[in-house]
Write an enzyme that holds these catalytic residues in place. Structure first.
Site, PDB file in Angstrom:
ATOM      1  N   GLY A  33      43.434  42.067  33.927  1.00 25.75           N
ATOM      2  CA  GLY A  33      43.654  42.265  35.349  1.00 25.75           C
ATOM      3  C   GLY A  33      43.834  40.962  36.087  1.00 25.75           C
ATOM      4  O   GLY A  33      44.019  39.911  35.476  1.00 25.75           O
ATOM      5  N   ASN A  34      43.817  41.033  37.401  1.00 24.07           N
ATOM      6  CA  ASN A  34      43.935  39.835  38.230  1.00 24.07           C
ATOM      7  C   ASN A  34      43.087  40.020  39.481  1.00 24.07           C
ATOM      8  O   ASN A  34      42.509  41.081  39.694  1.00 24.07           O
ATOM      9  CB  ASN A  34      45.409  39.553  38.565  1.00 24.07           C
ATOM     10  CG  ASN A  34      46.039  40.694  39.339  1.00 24.07           C
ATOM     11  OD1 ASN A  34      45.710  40.933  40.496  1.00 24.07           O
ATOM     12  ND2 ASN A  34      46.932  41.430  38.676  1.00 24.07           N
ATOM     13  N   ARG A  35      43.021  38.987  40.307  1.00 17.31           N
ATOM     14  CA  ARG A  35      42.091  38.987  41.438  1.00 17.31           C
ATOM     15  C   ARG A  35      42.648  39.574  42.733  1.00 17.31           C
ATOM     16  O   ARG A  35      42.038  39.438  43.779  1.00 17.31           O
ATOM     17  CB  ARG A  35      41.610  37.557  41.714  1.00 17.31           C
ATOM     18  CG  ARG A  35      40.788  36.962  40.588  1.00 17.31           C
ATOM     19  CD  ARG A  35      40.279  35.582  40.996  1.00 17.31           C
ATOM     20  NE  ARG A  35      39.520  34.944  39.946  1.00 17.31           N
ATOM     21  CZ  ARG A  35      38.244  35.220  39.668  1.00 17.31           C
ATOM     22  NH1 ARG A  35      37.597  36.117  40.385  1.00 17.31           N
ATOM     23  NH2 ARG A  35      37.624  34.582  38.685  1.00 17.31           N
ATOM     24  N   SER A  36      43.811  40.212  42.683  1.00 12.03           N
ATOM     25  CA  SER A  36      44.367  40.737  43.927  1.00 12.03           C
ATOM     26  C   SER A  36      43.541  41.903  44.459  1.00 12.03           C
ATOM     27  O   SER A  36      43.297  42.875  43.752  1.00 12.03           O
ATOM     28  CB  SER A  36      45.810  41.196  43.703  1.00 12.03           C
ATOM     29  OG  SER A  36      46.314  41.720  44.905  1.00 12.03           O
TER      30      SER A  36
END
Ligand code: CTP
Ligand code: CA
Length: 232
Positions: A33-36
């Protein structure tokens, strides 16, 4: 009293926005995943709706409390990059404006285990990846005449000129009208209340900039969209 101060300059305009961050499954309990957080895209959706647009928000893994700010907006929930791509492909043909604010995973695991990976099966040494399609580049290539397409780029280079040059190349490569570059660092960007963007337009010109609350940044991006639509 506040509502009457909002310009109705997107009255009847159909706006499709992607927001949040995709999650690419590894096994039933893990993902890449990512931090958005989705906050910038939700702010865009809320601002566009307030200005009179009919808004569809393709929401990748956005927390309910964040999503709550997008009232009066049709929400299409998605999880992976490929689900987001399909949802955007469904919505795009009838859109006047497309804004890709989502952080889309560049890669996905080549295989997804149907059961939880466990060390009893041996220590995992690597995860093979496949490249995901560039969703916004595909939408730009299939563009309906008159459609305005906006992409985002999160850049971490502290040098503003270098950041702008990368952004110009990225806008060309993706074939989009506008590219909103944001500086992702300790003060701004992912997981933060505030954002700072520079908006790159045709021929690489800087056609807008804004810093502050994500709603303020959203307003500046929509101003650039309205300006571009008025010039055609
Ligand atoms: N994007 C997309 N599909 C992807 C990856 C990104 O549509 N598979 C979109 C994002 O929603 C964003 C824009 O492309 O609007 C720029 O994303 P970014 O990650 O900055 O661009 P990349 O081309 O992936 O370049 P980089 O290698 O710098 O990550
Ligand atoms: Ca990327």
């Amino acid at each position: 009293a506040f509502a009457v101060l909002v310009p109705q300059d997107l009255d009847g305009v159909r706006v499709v926005i992607s927001a949040g961050g995709t999650r690419e499954p590894i096994d039933p309990v893990r993902y890449l995943g990512n931090r958005s957080s989705g906050r910038q895209g939700v702010a865009l959706a809320a601002e566009a709706a307030a200005r009179g647009a009919s808004v569809t928000l393709v929401a990748a893994n956005i927390a309910q409390d964040v999503l709550a700010a997008a009232s009066g907006v049709r929400v299409v929930p998605v999880a992976t990059a490929r689900e987001l791509q399909d949802a955007m492909a469904d919505a795009a043909p009838t859109a006047d404006v497309i804004i890709m604010a989502a952080a889309v995973a560049d890669y996905r695991p080549a295989t997804v285990s149907t059961s939880k990976l466990t060390k009893e099966d041996g220590v995992l040494e690597r995860i093979d990846l496949l490249e995901n399609d560039d969703v916004v580049a595909g939408l730009a290539a299939a563009r309906v005449p008159g459609q305005t397409i906006v992409a985002f780029a999160a850049e971490t280079d502290p040098d503003a000129a270098a950041r702008r040059d990368r952004a110009r190349r990225k806008r060309e490569r993706k074939g989009v009208d506008l590219l909103a570059v944001n500086l992702a660092n300790e003060e701004h960007g992912f997981e933060k209340a505030d954002n700072a963007v520079e908006i790159i337009g045709q021929e690489g010109a800087v056609v807008g900039e804004a810093a502050g609350a994500k709603r303020v940044v959203a307003a500046a991006i929509l101003d650039a969209v309205v300006g571009l639509r008025a010039s055609r």
